[in-house]
Design an enzyme around this catalytic site. Structure first.
Site, PDB file in Angstrom:
ATOM      1  N   SER A 173      52.549  -5.343  72.943  1.00  0.00           N
ATOM      2  CA  SER A 173      52.032  -6.667  72.936  1.00  0.00           C
ATOM      3  C   SER A 173      51.043  -7.120  71.601  1.00  0.00           C
ATOM      4  O   SER A 173      51.239  -6.393  70.647  1.00  0.00           O
ATOM      5  CB  SER A 173      51.562  -7.248  74.479  1.00  0.00           C
ATOM      6  OG  SER A 173      51.193  -8.363  74.477  1.00  0.00           O
ATOM      7  N   TYR A 187      54.476 -17.161  68.519  1.00  0.00           N
ATOM      8  CA  TYR A 187      54.395 -15.560  68.607  1.00  0.00           C
ATOM      9  C   TYR A 187      53.755 -15.296  69.900  1.00  0.00           C
ATOM     10  O   TYR A 187      54.111 -14.227  70.874  1.00  0.00           O
ATOM     11  CB  TYR A 187      53.597 -14.955  67.466  1.00  0.00           C
ATOM     12  CG  TYR A 187      53.241 -13.659  67.540  1.00  0.00           C
ATOM     13  CD1 TYR A 187      53.990 -12.589  67.053  1.00  0.00           C
ATOM     14  CD2 TYR A 187      51.890 -13.077  67.761  1.00  0.00           C
ATOM     15  CE1 TYR A 187      53.777 -11.249  67.046  1.00  0.00           C
ATOM     16  CE2 TYR A 187      51.584 -11.754  67.792  1.00  0.00           C
ATOM     17  CZ  TYR A 187      52.405 -10.845  67.475  1.00  0.00           C
ATOM     18  OH  TYR A 187      52.306  -9.622  67.389  1.00  0.00           O
ATOM     19  N   LYS A 191      54.464 -12.245  73.471  1.00  0.00           N
ATOM     20  CA  LYS A 191      53.518 -11.184  73.818  1.00  0.00           C
ATOM     21  C   LYS A 191      53.070 -11.341  75.170  1.00  0.00           C
ATOM     22  O   LYS A 191      52.854 -10.110  76.059  1.00  0.00           O
ATOM     23  CB  LYS A 191      52.635 -11.061  72.581  1.00  0.00           C
ATOM     24  CG  LYS A 191      52.988 -10.764  71.174  1.00  0.00           C
ATOM     25  CD  LYS A 191      53.797  -9.462  71.355  1.00  0.00           C
ATOM     26  CE  LYS A 191      54.332  -8.971  69.888  1.00  0.00           C
ATOM     27  NZ  LYS A 191      54.995  -7.755  69.987  1.00  0.00           N
TER      28      LYS A 191
HETATM   29  N1  LIG Z   1      50.273  -5.273  62.613  1.00  0.00           N
HETATM   30  C1  LIG Z   1      49.704  -6.237  63.352  1.00  0.00           C
HETATM   31  O1  LIG Z   1      48.521  -6.898  63.107  1.00  0.00           O
HETATM   32  C2  LIG Z   1      49.935  -6.249  64.788  1.00  0.00           C
HETATM   33  C3  LIG Z   1      51.411  -5.622  65.337  1.00  0.00           C
HETATM   34  N2  LIG Z   1      51.636  -6.151  66.513  1.00  0.00           N
HETATM   35  C4  LIG Z   1      52.968  -5.593  66.926  1.00  0.00           C
HETATM   36  O2  LIG Z   1      53.359  -4.709  66.821  1.00  0.00           O
HETATM   37  C5  LIG Z   1      54.730  -4.380  66.365  1.00  0.00           C
HETATM   38  C6  LIG Z   1      54.821  -3.589  65.135  1.00  0.00           C
HETATM   39  O3  LIG Z   1      54.178  -4.396  64.115  1.00  0.00           O
HETATM   40  P1  LIG Z   1      54.167  -3.745  62.500  1.00  0.00           P
HETATM   41  O4  LIG Z   1      53.929  -2.383  62.620  1.00  0.00           O
HETATM   42  O5  LIG Z   1      52.997  -4.700  62.059  1.00  0.00           O
HETATM   43  O6  LIG Z   1      55.506  -4.428  61.977  1.00  0.00           O
HETATM   44  P2  LIG Z   1      56.147  -3.887  60.665  1.00  0.00           P
HETATM   45  O7  LIG Z   1      56.656  -5.181  60.101  1.00  0.00           O
HETATM   46  O8  LIG Z   1      55.508  -3.178  59.831  1.00  0.00           O
HETATM   47  O9  LIG Z   1      57.389  -2.962  61.227  1.00  0.00           O
HETATM   48  C7  LIG Z   1      58.310  -3.604  62.497  1.00  0.00           C
HETATM   49  C8  LIG Z   1      59.380  -2.847  62.582  1.00  0.00           C
HETATM   50  O10 LIG Z   1      60.523  -3.353  63.425  1.00  0.00           O
HETATM   51  C9  LIG Z   1      61.661  -3.489  63.048  1.00  0.00           C
HETATM   52  N3  LIG Z   1      62.348  -4.361  63.400  1.00  0.00           N
HETATM   53  C10 LIG Z   1      62.078  -5.708  63.157  1.00  0.00           C
HETATM   54  N4  LIG Z   1      62.721  -6.411  63.806  1.00  0.00           N
HETATM   55  C11 LIG Z   1      63.963  -5.850  64.314  1.00  0.00           C
HETATM   56  C12 LIG Z   1      65.114  -5.934  65.017  1.00  0.00           C
HETATM   57  N5  LIG Z   1      65.474  -7.343  65.274  1.00  0.00           N
HETATM   58  N6  LIG Z   1      65.886  -5.022  65.480  1.00  0.00           N
HETATM   59  C13 LIG Z   1      65.476  -3.701  65.218  1.00  0.00           C
HETATM   60  N7  LIG Z   1      64.201  -3.564  64.600  1.00  0.00           N
HETATM   61  C14 LIG Z   1      63.759  -4.462  64.073  1.00  0.00           C
HETATM   62  C15 LIG Z   1      61.483  -3.252  61.356  1.00  0.00           C
HETATM   63  O11 LIG Z   1      62.388  -2.438  60.833  1.00  0.00           O
HETATM   64  P3  LIG Z   1      63.660  -3.393  60.153  1.00  0.00           P
HETATM   65  O12 LIG Z   1      63.288  -4.436  59.615  1.00  0.00           O
HETATM   66  O13 LIG Z   1      64.652  -2.461  59.243  1.00  0.00           O
HETATM   67  O14 LIG Z   1      64.562  -3.820  61.313  1.00  0.00           O
HETATM   68  C16 LIG Z   1      60.193  -2.315  61.646  1.00  0.00           C
HETATM   69  O15 LIG Z   1      60.741  -0.896  61.869  1.00  0.00           O
HETATM   70  C17 LIG Z   1      55.194  -5.790  66.526  1.00  0.00           C
HETATM   71  O16 LIG Z   1      55.879  -5.923  67.659  1.00  0.00           O
HETATM   72  C18 LIG Z   1      54.074  -6.481  66.224  1.00  0.00           C
HETATM   73  O17 LIG Z   1      54.261  -7.869  66.869  1.00  0.00           O
HETATM   74  C19 LIG Z   1      50.711  -6.208  67.607  1.00  0.00           C
HETATM   75  C20 LIG Z   1      49.424  -6.547  67.096  1.00  0.00           C
HETATM   76  C21 LIG Z   1      49.030  -6.522  65.791  1.00  0.00           C
HETATM   77  C1  LIG Z   2      35.235 -11.673  75.641  1.00  0.00           C
HETATM   78  C2  LIG Z   2      36.276 -11.938  74.852  1.00  0.00           C
HETATM   79  C3  LIG Z   2      36.200 -11.224  73.580  1.00  0.00           C
HETATM   80  C4  LIG Z   2      37.165 -12.145  72.718  1.00  0.00           C
HETATM   81  C5  LIG Z   2      37.557 -11.591  71.286  1.00  0.00           C
HETATM   82  C6  LIG Z   2      38.508 -12.223  70.927  1.00  0.00           C
HETATM   83  C7  LIG Z   2      39.023 -11.996  69.580  1.00  0.00           C
HETATM   84  C8  LIG Z   2      40.583 -12.487  69.173  1.00  0.00           C
HETATM   85  C9  LIG Z   2      40.792 -12.219  68.119  1.00  0.00           C
HETATM   86  C10 LIG Z   2      42.621 -11.959  68.044  1.00  0.00           C
HETATM   87  C11 LIG Z   2      43.130 -11.881  66.846  1.00  0.00           C
HETATM   88  C12 LIG Z   2      44.560 -11.915  66.920  1.00  0.00           C
HETATM   89  C13 LIG Z   2      45.294 -10.495  66.625  1.00  0.00           C
HETATM   90  C14 LIG Z   2      46.907 -10.768  66.504  1.00  0.00           C
HETATM   91  C15 LIG Z   2      47.458  -9.513  65.862  1.00  0.00           C
HETATM   92  C16 LIG Z   2      48.747  -9.830  65.786  1.00  0.00           C
HETATM   93  O1  LIG Z   2      49.414  -9.775  66.671  1.00  0.00           O
HETATM   94  C17 LIG Z   2      49.453  -9.897  64.423  1.00  0.00           C
HETATM   95  N1  LIG Z   2      48.819  -9.702  63.415  1.00  0.00           N
HETATM   96  C18 LIG Z   2      50.977  -9.443  64.448  1.00  0.00           C
HETATM   97  O2  LIG Z   2      51.429  -9.296  63.210  1.00  0.00           O
END
Ligand SMILES: NC(=O)C1=CN([C@@H]2O[C@H](COP(=O)(O)OP(=O)(O)OC[C@H]3O[C@@H](n4cnc5c(N)ncnc54)[C@H](OP(=O)(O)O)[C@@H]3O)[C@@H](O)[C@H]2O)C=CC1
Ligand SMILES: CCCCCCCCCCCCCCCC(=O)[C@@H](N)CO
Length: 333
Positions: A173, A187, A191
């Protein structure tokens, strides 16, 4: 009188045991030789999760769409092998499109590398923007990839896990799946949805010794994040500064550790801890101390949370005033 007291003691003891029994921690999963499937395993957090599991002796199946990225990642992961039997299998499939297809490829992966011991649902993407600026198709696409993609892959492996009475399912998530913030109208719901799925599924599969983990990473330095930041509204950027940017390796280590232990909640950092306590709701606990901490800290964290909310609201208001000012000076020019 004595008899009554003794009876009361017995009842109290049984009640205590009854309350405590579901809290007893699961047995950790053994990663050496295990089959771990990582959707979204070709980039960012998913790639680091795959590396972490491979380093601990697991066999890996990577799932993503882009084949060349998959092959490149496979090579990268293979550098970390701990024995010469280990295999990294790549499958190119869109997890959000056709359930039959996803089911099929997972069947093939299980034929090659054995039944799945751990599934990590990490495939996902983000689109940010103001509600009215986002086309409704964005809402549909994000739900398809982030939510339905996780449903499909999990659905395809759960029957075998139940038969074997073992397994782990992880949903990645986000902190944006614990709190709704400016810019995340498309988004965040995807999640939040994963949390609902995880809670309901955990209740179903716990008697089968299957444990579900929901991970709530903060902003993490990945190719996906670099892409997101290009179009992020200023408000979202400023609000997100409340929590620091993590490294993908660090996030992956925590996710893998929690999944092995069968913890329901997986978070990073002190704000992650506060958010997870604050939003624990009716989620399952995997240790007695976890439940106790929630009971004791909830009120205090709500107070802290209210201060955060106040500061987020003032960021949004300041940005609005700034924008209106610059628009009116533009007009007078
Ligand atoms: N980076 C962040 O700040 C945060 C990320 N997340 C979550 O973590 C997860 C990974 O994020 P992150 O590492 O940044 O992402 P990236 O974009 O770096 O990687 C995403 C991966 O998912 C694959 N992917 C995307 N769409 C599909 C699809 N439809 N079918 C199969 N594979 C798919 C991509 O490969 P390809 O495109 O080749 O399919 C790639 O391998 C996500 O769910 C994101 O929401 C959560 C919190 C913070
Ligand atoms: C006591 C309570 C404390 C509260 C702290 C709140 C902080 C909130 C910041 C949230 C940042 C959002 C992250 C999203 C990341 C993400 O999923 C994307 N970057 C994906 O690409």
């Amino acid at each position: 009188m004595l008899l009554l007291l003794a009876a009361a003691c017995v009842v109290a003891f049984v009640l205590l045991l009854y309350m405590v029994s579901p809290l007893i921690s699961p047995k950790p999963l053994k990663l050496p030789g295990a089959h771990v499937v990582v959707t979204g395993g070709s980039s960012g957090i998913g790639k680091c999760v795959a590396i972490e599991c491979y380093k601990q002796g697991a066999f890996i199946t990577l799932i993503a769409r882009n084949e060349s990225k998959l092959l490149q990642t496979k090579k990268e992961i293979e550098k970390y092998s701990v024995n010469d039997k280990q295999v990294v299998l790549c499958i190119s499939v869109d997890v959000s499109k056709d359930y039959g297809h996803v089911e099929n490829v997972l069947k093939q992966a299980q034929e090659k590398l054995g039944p799945v011991d751990m599934l990590i649902n990490c495939a996902g993407t983000s689109i940010t923007g103001k509600f009215e600026d986002l086309e409704v198709s964005c809402f549909e696409r994000l739900m398809a990839v982030n939510y339905f993609g996780s449903v499909y892959a999990s659905h395809a492996v759960i029957a075998t896990m139940k038969e074997r009475r073992m397994g782990r399912i992880v949903f990645v998530s986000s902190q944006a799946g614990q709190v709704g913030l400016f810019g995340y109208t498309a988004y965040s719901p995807t999640k939040f949805a994963l949390r609902g799925l995880a809670e309901a599924l955990q209740m179903e599969v716990k008697p089968y010794n299957i444990y579900v983990t929901v991970a709530y990473p903060p902003d993490t330095d990945t190719p996906g994040f670099a892409e997101e930041i290009k179009t992020k509204p200023l408000e979202t950027k400023l609000i997100s500064e409340a929590s620091s940017v993590c490294q993908a390796e660090q996030v992956a280590r925590v996710i893998v550790k929690d999944a092995i232990q069968g913890n329901f909640n997986s978070f990073m950092g002190s704000d992650g801890y506060m958010l997870s306590v604050l939003t624990s709701g009716m989620s399952p606990v995997t240790a007695i101390t976890e439940g106790l901490q929630q009971v004791v800290c909830m009120g205090l964290f709500r107070i802290i949370g209210l201060f955060y909310l106040g500061s987020f609201d003032s960021i949004v208001r300041r940005c609005m005033i700034q924008r209106e000012k610059s628009e009116s000076t533009d007009k007078t020019k």
